[in-house]
Write an enzyme that holds these catalytic residues in place. Structure first.
Site, mmCIF file in Angstrom:
data_model
loop_
_atom_site.group_PDB
_atom_site.id
_atom_site.type_symbol
_atom_site.label_atom_id
_atom_site.label_comp_id
_atom_site.label_asym_id
_atom_site.label_seq_id
_atom_site.Cartn_x
_atom_site.Cartn_y
_atom_site.Cartn_z
ATOM 1 N N SER A 285 0.675 -1.219 0.022
ATOM 2 C CA SER A 285 -0.112 0.067 -0.036
ATOM 3 C C SER A 285 0.646 1.289 -0.143
ATOM 4 O O SER A 285 0.086 2.306 -0.355
ATOM 5 C CB SER A 285 -1.080 -0.120 1.285
ATOM 6 O OG SER A 285 -0.110 0.032 2.420
ATOM 7 N N HIS B 26 -5.254 -4.173 -1.733
ATOM 8 C CA HIS B 26 -5.098 -3.083 -2.796
ATOM 9 C C HIS B 26 -5.197 -3.709 -4.255
ATOM 10 O O HIS B 26 -4.813 -3.093 -5.079
ATOM 11 C CB HIS B 26 -3.630 -2.113 -2.553
ATOM 12 C CG HIS B 26 -4.041 -1.156 -1.399
ATOM 13 N ND1 HIS B 26 -4.511 -0.013 -1.633
ATOM 14 C CD2 HIS B 26 -3.690 -1.470 -0.060
ATOM 15 C CE1 HIS B 26 -4.778 0.737 -0.512
ATOM 16 N NE2 HIS B 26 -4.273 -0.211 0.571
ATOM 17 N N LYS C 29 -12.397 -0.898 -0.120
ATOM 18 C CA LYS C 29 -11.723 -0.161 -0.882
ATOM 19 C C LYS C 29 -12.374 -0.176 -2.406
ATOM 20 O O LYS C 29 -13.243 0.722 -2.528
ATOM 21 C CB LYS C 29 -10.196 -0.532 -1.119
ATOM 22 C CG LYS C 29 -9.718 -0.385 0.173
ATOM 23 C CD LYS C 29 -8.010 -0.701 0.213
ATOM 24 C CE LYS C 29 -7.559 -0.498 1.248
ATOM 25 N NZ LYS C 29 -7.865 -0.996 2.790
#
Length: 395
Positions: free
Chosen positions: A184, A212, A243
């Site tokens: 990240s 991610h 996310k």
């Protein structure tokens, strides 16, 4: 006489943060978390959100959330093993397993909860966990909760990983190698094919936290396992629903027997109320959107390439990023914080990240490009980066 209830020890610790210049107040968002936001009363281009695909404000997700509330209410009312396991929770897990091309999926209340619950449940005394040194805080905390022994390998260094396996494999029952899929802070991708090869060579299991990578890499955002076509060879694939998916929650994808065991030993699953119906309804709709079309992931990557190329031409150091996460590495901590502050004043919010989150002297503003940005907004952001960079003598 001093009053014990004044919490003097915490007052001293807070003062220490102030003395070090790392004390902060929370920014206050006064709008939806999208490409342009109202932050602390000011309209700015937002380059700090994990809402990669713009799904947090998607009309179809909002509608699905409202419909779920109308049918099921606002809360599940219990943990899943008692009476909090609604049919939509089951529907979500079946759909997620199909999306991830895995046998089974188990959903947790957050990605952090997932790591805290799964790692300790699948390892025991007499086992070994081998972890990449740059793994996320939730992995580090999850590993601490396990009774297994721990070892760390240098970031994405396959020779170092093999050294640990060579030295230690023979002394343990189960060995679990844990890595982030996408890191990240730098936006680099794990060397998953090589990790899997080593794991198979030394009869170890692999665990990938794809927070991610979910919604970003692979076909339609199916993640790094799909990106490298490693289905069936990664034992535990962790994803987030907060996310790119735009809502809240985390999950682990893998085998049926993994799920059977976690139904009995996944502590956050056993002891914390399940995801609220609105969240589950919206997540199901997000998956429907992603399974219908790759349009959003393609737009995300187009935007990321455009932004990186423009920043690179200005001469900024964007590190080893291979994903839409774009660190602009400034170096010195104070200068990094000042750079972020000046960007904000000029109309761009890009959060500063400094020691101890990243090594000393590698302070950066981390830019998160999304599918929700227009090319015009990104071009304007680059102009502001140029202007502030020149004013501060960085370019």
């Amino acid at each position: 006489m001093s009053n014990v209830h004044e919490l003097k020890y915490l007052q001293d610790s807070v003062q220490e943060l102030k003395d070090q210049g790392v004390y902060r107040k929370l920014p206050v968002l006064e709008s939806a978390n999208q490409a342009v936001v109202v932050l602390n009363g000011k309209e700015v281009i937002n380059l700090s959100s994990n809402n990669y695909l713009g799904l947090a404000t998607h009309p179809r997700l909002k509608k699905a959330a409202i419909e779920a509330v109308e049918k099921y209410g606002v809360g599940a009312g219990a943990v899943r093993p008692i009476i909090g396991n609604m049919d939509i929770h089951e529907e979500l897990e079946v759909l997620l397993a199909k999306f991830k091309k895995e046998e089974a999926v188990m959903v947790f209340q957050s990605g952090f909860n997932c790591n805290a619950g799964v790692i300790q449940a699948i390892t025991n005394k007499g086992d070994l966990i081998i972890s990449d040194e740059l793994n996320h805080a939730s992995i580090i905390d999850g590993v601490k909760l396990s009774k297994a022994d721990k070892a760390v390998f240098k970031h994405s260094d396959m020779a170092d990983l093999e050294r640990v396996l060579k030295e230690k494999r023979k002394d343990y029952n189960t060995v679990l190698i844990i890595t982030d899929g996408v890191f990240s802070m730098d936006g680099d991708v794990a060397k998953l094919p090589e990790i899997v090869e080593l794991a198979e060579k030394y009869e170890a299991l692999t665990y990938v936290d794809d927070a991610h990578g979910s919604g970003v890499l692979g076909e339609g955002g199916r993640g790094t396992v799909d990106h490298f076509n490693l289905h069936g060879r990664v034992d535990f694939s962790i994803g987030t629903l907060s996310k790119a998916i735009g809502v809240i929650g985390g999950y682990v994808a893998g085998s049926n027997v993994m799920k059977e065991w976690l139904l009995h030993r996944g502590r956050p699953f056993l002891f914390s109320t399940s995801l609220p119906p609105a969240a589950v309804g919206a997540i199901i709709e997000a998956l429907n959107v992603l399974m219908e079309s790759t349009e959003l992931t393609e737009k995300l990557w187009d935007n990321a390439r455009f932004f990186k190329e423009k920043l690179g031409k200005l001469g900024y150091d964007t590190g080893a990023s291979e994903t839409p996460i774009t660190p602009v590495i400034i170096g010195e901590e104070g200068k990094t914080v000042e750079f972020s502050k000046r960007l904000m004043e000029a109309g761009v919010f890009a959060s500063p990240i400094v020691f101890p989150t990243v090594p000393k002297g590698t302070g950066r503003v981390r830019c998160m490009v999304t599918a929700g940005h227009t090319e015009e907004q990104l071009a304007r952001a680059v102009e502001i980066f140029e202007q502030v960079g020149k004013e501060m003598g960085l370019l």
